[in-house]
Structures are given as structure tokens and as C-alpha cells.
Design a protein around this motif. Structure first.
Motif, PDB file in Angstrom:
ATOM      1  N   GLU A  71       0.824  -1.215   0.000  1.00 26.48           N
ATOM      2  CA  GLU A  71       0.000   0.000   0.000  1.00 26.48           C
ATOM      3  C   GLU A  71       0.852   1.256   0.000  1.00 26.48           C
ATOM      4  OE1 GLU A  71      -2.863  -0.087   3.175  1.00 26.48           O
ATOM      5  OE2 GLU A  71      -3.416  -2.139   2.673  1.00 26.48           O
ATOM      6  N   LEU A  72       1.898   1.253   0.815  1.00 26.51           N
ATOM      7  CA  LEU A  72       2.786   2.417   0.864  1.00 26.51           C
ATOM      8  C   LEU A  72       3.485   2.608  -0.482  1.00 26.51           C
ATOM      9  CD1 LEU A  72       4.065   4.765   2.393  1.00 26.51           C
ATOM     10  CD2 LEU A  72       5.751   3.140   3.321  1.00 26.51           C
ATOM     11  N   ALA A  73       3.931   1.519  -1.079  1.00 28.39           N
ATOM     12  CA  ALA A  73       4.580   1.626  -2.391  1.00 28.39           C
ATOM     13  C   ALA A  73       3.626   2.221  -3.417  1.00 28.39           C
ATOM     14  CB  ALA A  73       5.072   0.251  -2.855  1.00 28.39           C
ATOM     15  N   THR A  74       2.383   1.797  -3.389  1.00 27.22           N
ATOM     16  CA  THR A  74       1.384   2.333  -4.317  1.00 27.22           C
ATOM     17  C   THR A  74       1.168   3.824  -4.080  1.00 27.22           C
ATOM     18  OG1 THR A  74       0.309   0.184  -4.526  1.00 27.22           O
ATOM     19  CG2 THR A  74      -1.023   2.128  -5.072  1.00 27.22           C
ATOM     20  N   ALA A  75       1.108   4.228  -2.816  1.00 30.42           N
ATOM     21  CA  ALA A  75       0.932   5.655  -2.496  1.00 30.42           C
ATOM     22  C   ALA A  75       2.126   6.479  -2.969  1.00 30.42           C
ATOM     23  CB  ALA A  75       0.721   5.832  -0.994  1.00 30.42           C
ATOM     24  N   VAL A  76       3.323   5.950  -2.789  1.00 32.15           N
ATOM     25  CA  VAL A  76       4.537   6.661  -3.216  1.00 32.15           C
ATOM     26  C   VAL A  76       4.585   6.755  -4.740  1.00 32.15           C
ATOM     27  CG1 VAL A  76       7.066   6.505  -3.282  1.00 32.15           C
ATOM     28  CG2 VAL A  76       5.852   6.174  -1.121  1.00 32.15           C
ATOM     29  N   VAL A  77       4.261   5.661  -5.418  1.00 29.67           N
ATOM     30  CA  VAL A  77       4.235   5.662  -6.881  1.00 29.67           C
ATOM     31  C   VAL A  77       3.261   6.722  -7.388  1.00 29.67           C
ATOM     32  CG1 VAL A  77       3.482   4.333  -8.905  1.00 29.67           C
ATOM     33  CG2 VAL A  77       4.960   3.278  -7.209  1.00 29.67           C
ATOM     34  N   SER A  78       2.087   6.756  -6.818  1.00 33.56           N
ATOM     35  CA  SER A  78       1.065   7.705  -7.237  1.00 33.56           C
ATOM     36  C   SER A  78       1.510   9.147  -6.985  1.00 33.56           C
ATOM     37  CB  SER A  78      -0.240   7.415  -6.501  1.00 33.56           C
ATOM     38  OG  SER A  78      -1.222   8.344  -6.839  1.00 33.56           O
ATOM     39  N   ALA A  79       2.074   9.396  -5.814  1.00 33.20           N
ATOM     40  CA  ALA A  79       2.522  10.753  -5.480  1.00 33.20           C
ATOM     41  C   ALA A  79       3.635  11.214  -6.413  1.00 33.20           C
ATOM     42  CB  ALA A  79       2.991  10.804  -4.028  1.00 33.20           C
ATOM     43  N   ARG A  80       4.578  10.345  -6.664  1.00 35.21           N
ATOM     44  CA  ARG A  80       5.710  10.712  -7.530  1.00 35.21           C
ATOM     45  C   ARG A  80       5.257  10.908  -8.972  1.00 35.21           C
ATOM     46  NH1 ARG A  80       9.868   8.822 -10.549  1.00 35.21           N
ATOM     47  NH2 ARG A  80       9.307   6.640 -10.535  1.00 35.21           N
ATOM     48  N   ALA A  81       4.381  10.042  -9.440  1.00 37.57           N
ATOM     49  CA  ALA A  81       3.943  10.100 -10.838  1.00 37.57           C
ATOM     50  C   ALA A  81       3.094  11.331 -11.142  1.00 37.57           C
ATOM     51  CB  ALA A  81       3.165   8.837 -11.195  1.00 37.57           C
ATOM     52  N   SER A  82       2.364  11.806 -10.151  1.00 40.64           N
ATOM     53  CA  SER A  82       1.474  12.942 -10.402  1.00 40.64           C
ATOM     54  C   SER A  82       2.141  14.297 -10.188  1.00 40.64           C
ATOM     55  CB  SER A  82       0.225  12.837  -9.524  1.00 40.64           C
ATOM     56  OG  SER A  82       0.584  12.952  -8.160  1.00 40.64           O
ATOM     57  N   ALA A  83       3.380  14.296  -9.717  1.00 41.23           N
ATOM     58  CA  ALA A  83       4.078  15.552  -9.451  1.00 41.23           C
ATOM     59  C   ALA A  83       4.520  16.222 -10.752  1.00 41.23           C
ATOM     60  CB  ALA A  83       5.294  15.310  -8.564  1.00 41.23           C
ATOM     61  N   ALA A  84       4.473  17.539 -10.750  1.00 40.14           N
ATOM     62  CA  ALA A  84       4.824  18.316 -11.945  1.00 40.14           C
ATOM     63  C   ALA A  84       6.330  18.367 -12.207  1.00 40.14           C
ATOM     64  CB  ALA A  84       4.274  19.737 -11.811  1.00 40.14           C
ATOM     65  N   ASP A  85       7.126  18.266 -11.141  1.00 39.67           N
ATOM     66  CA  ASP A  85       8.575  18.354 -11.300  1.00 39.67           C
ATOM     67  C   ASP A  85       9.241  17.630 -10.133  1.00 39.67           C
ATOM     68  OD1 ASP A  85       8.837  20.214  -9.023  1.00 39.67           O
ATOM     69  OD2 ASP A  85       8.004  21.725 -10.377  1.00 39.67           O
ATOM     70  N   PRO A  86      10.563  17.438 -10.183  1.00 39.66           N
ATOM     71  CA  PRO A  86      11.259  16.691  -9.128  1.00 39.66           C
ATOM     72  C   PRO A  86      11.082  17.279  -7.721  1.00 39.66           C
ATOM     73  CG  PRO A  86      12.657  16.855 -11.049  1.00 39.66           C
ATOM     74  CD  PRO A  86      11.468  17.740 -11.307  1.00 39.66           C
ATOM     75  N   ARG A  87      11.083  18.601  -7.612  1.00 37.11           N
ATOM     76  CA  ARG A  87      10.901  19.225  -6.288  1.00 37.11           C
ATOM     77  C   ARG A  87       9.523  18.887  -5.728  1.00 37.11           C
ATOM     78  NH1 ARG A  87      13.077  22.675  -2.956  1.00 37.11           N
ATOM     79  NH2 ARG A  87      11.855  24.137  -1.758  1.00 37.11           N
ATOM     80  N   GLN A  88       8.510  18.987  -6.585  1.00 37.15           N
ATOM     81  CA  GLN A  88       7.154  18.666  -6.153  1.00 37.15           C
ATOM     82  C   GLN A  88       7.029  17.175  -5.827  1.00 37.15           C
ATOM     83  OE1 GLN A  88       4.763  21.113  -5.621  1.00 37.15           O
ATOM     84  NE2 GLN A  88       3.843  19.420  -4.500  1.00 37.15           N
ATOM     85  N   ALA A  89       7.766  16.345  -6.550  1.00 40.52           N
ATOM     86  CA  ALA A  89       7.748  14.907  -6.284  1.00 40.52           C
ATOM     87  C   ALA A  89       8.232  14.607  -4.874  1.00 40.52           C
ATOM     88  CB  ALA A  89       8.589  14.165  -7.317  1.00 40.52           C
TER      89      ALA A  89
END
Length: 190
Positions: A71-89
Motif C-alpha cells: 500500500e505504501l509503495a502504491t501511495a509513493v508511486v502515485s505521489a511521484r507520478a502525479s508531481a509536476a517536477d522533481p521538487r514537487q515529487a
């Protein structure tokens, strides 16, 4: 469907029912409330049936922890993938990590603070834990530079875990949580 296939499916369903009951009970009442006797009553099977699936409570906690890592991996994947740039990720991944820990404290405890028989930092690490760590690594890769990516990732993870654990235990002021998180994110942002 063959008899063997049906038995395997029923066994997998029983095992999942045990894990789900342990998880629900731990989230509602804490891990002290999770006993094999109580779980047997919850799923309406005998204790020997539980022991035919798991060696004991520690093995059940480990199974809950593995689900938590997924579940945590899925949340991290989703958060990183939806970020506009590396800082936001970095910011979004940090927020997703903290949200997971605060919304699922018993599962987080099984994953990171209680003694469970899961290999960490080895070749035998469970797939979902490795996947979550790999996503954290991709999140901080832009700031790793010439530093060892694994070490940078472990440091970021340790910072997140430390903030969560100290805040949950009342050792840090909850009111300043967002500021502390922003400082950590700032240190790991490109």
C-alpha cells in the motif's frame, strides 16, 4: 475446477481472512488485542487452522506488514507520478508517506517499529518493500548527484520515519509538523 485448485483457493481465502481480521483488529484496538484466540473467533475457525497458515502472531503481523508495504509503495508511486517536477515529487512523496503512517498507525508499527521476521537491507527483501524503496530512490535521484543513491534514499526514508515516529509519540509538537516536513523536503529537493 479441480479439487486441488479449489482447496488452494480456499486456503488462500482463509489466509487472507486471517490477515484482514488481524489488520482490522490492530487498527481498531492495537496489536495487543490481536491474539490467535481472538482471530480464530473473528474468522470462525479454530486456532489450529490459524497455525496451519501462520506460525503465530508474529508471522501474522509480518503478513500485515507486507500488505502495508504494498500500500505504501502504491501511495509513493502515485505521489511521484502525479508531481509536476522533481521538487514537487519530493514534497508529494513525503506527504504521502506521512499520511500513510498517520492514517494506518497499527500497520505502520507492524512495518517499522514492531519486531517482525522480515528481511530488510538484504537480497531477500519482500518485493513490495523493494518496490517502495525503489520509488523513494527515484524521488531523490535528482539530488543524489555523485553521492550513493541508496545512502541518500536511506537518509530521506530515515528522516521521514523519524519525524513520523517522534510526532506520533508526542516527542515533537504536532503544530510544527508541516514546518519540519518542509525543512526535510527542502534538503532533498533539487
Amino acid at each position: 475446477m479441480s479439487t486441488q485448485a479449489r482447496r488452494e483457493r480456499e486456503r488462500a481465502e482463509r489466509e487472507q481472512a486471517i490477515i484482514a481480521a488481524a489488520r482490522d483488529l490492530a487498527l481498531a484496538e492495537g496489536w495487543d488485542a490481536v491474539t490467535t484466540r481472538r482471530l480464530a473467533a473473528e474468522i470462525e475457525y479454530s486456532q489450529p487452522v490459524l497455525y496451519s497458515h501462520f506460525k503465530g502472531k508474529d508471522a501474522i503481523m509480518a503478513a500485515v506488514a507486507v500488505e502495508g508495504f504494498a500500500e505504501l509503495a502504491t501511495a509513493v508511486v502515485s505521489a511521484r507520478a502525479s508531481a509536476a517536477d522533481p521538487r514537487q515529487a519530493v514534497a508529494d512523496v513525503a506527504a504521502a508517506y506521512v499520511t500513510f503512517a498517520l492514517q494506518r498507525p497499527a500497520i505502520y508499527d507492524a512495518m517499522f517499529t514492531l519486531a517482525v521476521d522480515l528481511p530488510f537491507a538484504s537480497q531477500d527483501v519482500p518485493t513490495d518493500l523493494a518496490r517502495g524503496f525503489a520509488e523513494l530512490a527515484e524521488t531523490v535521484r535528482p539530488v543524489a548527484g555523485d553521492d550513493d543513491l541508496e545512502t541518500v534514499t536511506e537518509t530521506f526514508w530515515a528522516g521521514l520515519h523519524g519525524l513520523v515516529t517522534l510526532m506520533r509519540s508526542g516527542r515533537l509538537r504536532r503544530a510544527d509538523h508541516e514546518r519540519r516536513l518542509a525543512v526535510l523536503v527542502g534538503r532533498f529537493s533539487p
